[in-house]
Design an enzyme around this catalytic site. Sequence first.
Site, PDB file in Angstrom:
ATOM      1  N   CYS A  65       0.881  -1.169   0.000  1.00 15.66           N
ATOM      2  CA  CYS A  65       0.000   0.000   0.000  1.00 15.66           C
ATOM      3  C   CYS A  65       0.915   1.214   0.000  1.00 15.66           C
ATOM      4  CB  CYS A  65      -0.987  -0.030   1.169  1.00 15.66           C
ATOM      5  SG  CYS A  65      -0.291   0.175   2.810  1.00 15.66           S
TER       6      CYS A  65
HETATM    7  C1  RB5 Z   1      -4.099   5.237   0.254  1.00 22.44           C
HETATM    8  O1  RB5 Z   1      -4.103   6.588  -0.062  1.00 22.44           O
HETATM    9  C2  RB5 Z   1      -3.259   4.987   1.480  1.00 22.44           C
HETATM   10  O2  RB5 Z   1      -3.941   5.414   2.606  1.00 22.44           O
HETATM   11  C3  RB5 Z   1      -2.923   3.529   1.584  1.00 22.44           C
HETATM   12  O3  RB5 Z   1      -2.225   3.139   0.444  1.00 22.44           O
HETATM   13  C4  RB5 Z   1      -2.052   3.123   2.753  1.00 22.44           C
HETATM   14  O4  RB5 Z   1      -0.920   3.929   2.843  1.00 22.44           O
HETATM   15  C5  RB5 Z   1      -2.714   2.962   4.032  1.00 22.44           C
HETATM   16  O5  RB5 Z   1      -2.077   2.613   5.032  1.00 22.44           O
END
Ligand code: RB5
Length: 150
Positions: A65
Amino acid sequence: MRVAVASDHGGFPLKTRIIEELGKLGHETVDLGTDSTDPVDYPDYSRAVAEAVIDGRAERAILLCGSGAGACVAANKFKGVRAATCHDPFSAHQSVEDDDVNVMCLGARVVGPELAVELVRRYMGASFSGLERHKRRLGKIAEFEKEFGR
Ligand code: RB5
């Protein structure tokens, strides 16, 4: 080894490079999305890799993420998943050797592609030590899952 790989939109820019590296290392990958930078919800991708690991479609997973945090929090809600965010080479192998981590989480907005590849190499090159003290600690975590996983 069969490795599930998934990302949200924040992690997507690194996903192809990770899959390519896993192939070079001789691993088979199961790509569980996402497939673009269009916004999605990271828990859906944590769920996808968690289910793949739990049902045996994959022996390990790599989950991306933006920060490596949210996806990791969500993955750890699944019984049998031991996910860790690893942004340094030591953690990438030690988390497997001592903690039997089966989902490595990476933040594509934190690490660049070269470090990410190094982390993948360390993670995939490591195996659980099986030492008694580590088994005992993991046993306690498994007890938490039983006691609080209602
Ligand atoms: C998405 O914008 C972001 O919040 C996600 O990719 C992650 O970093 C969440 O922990």
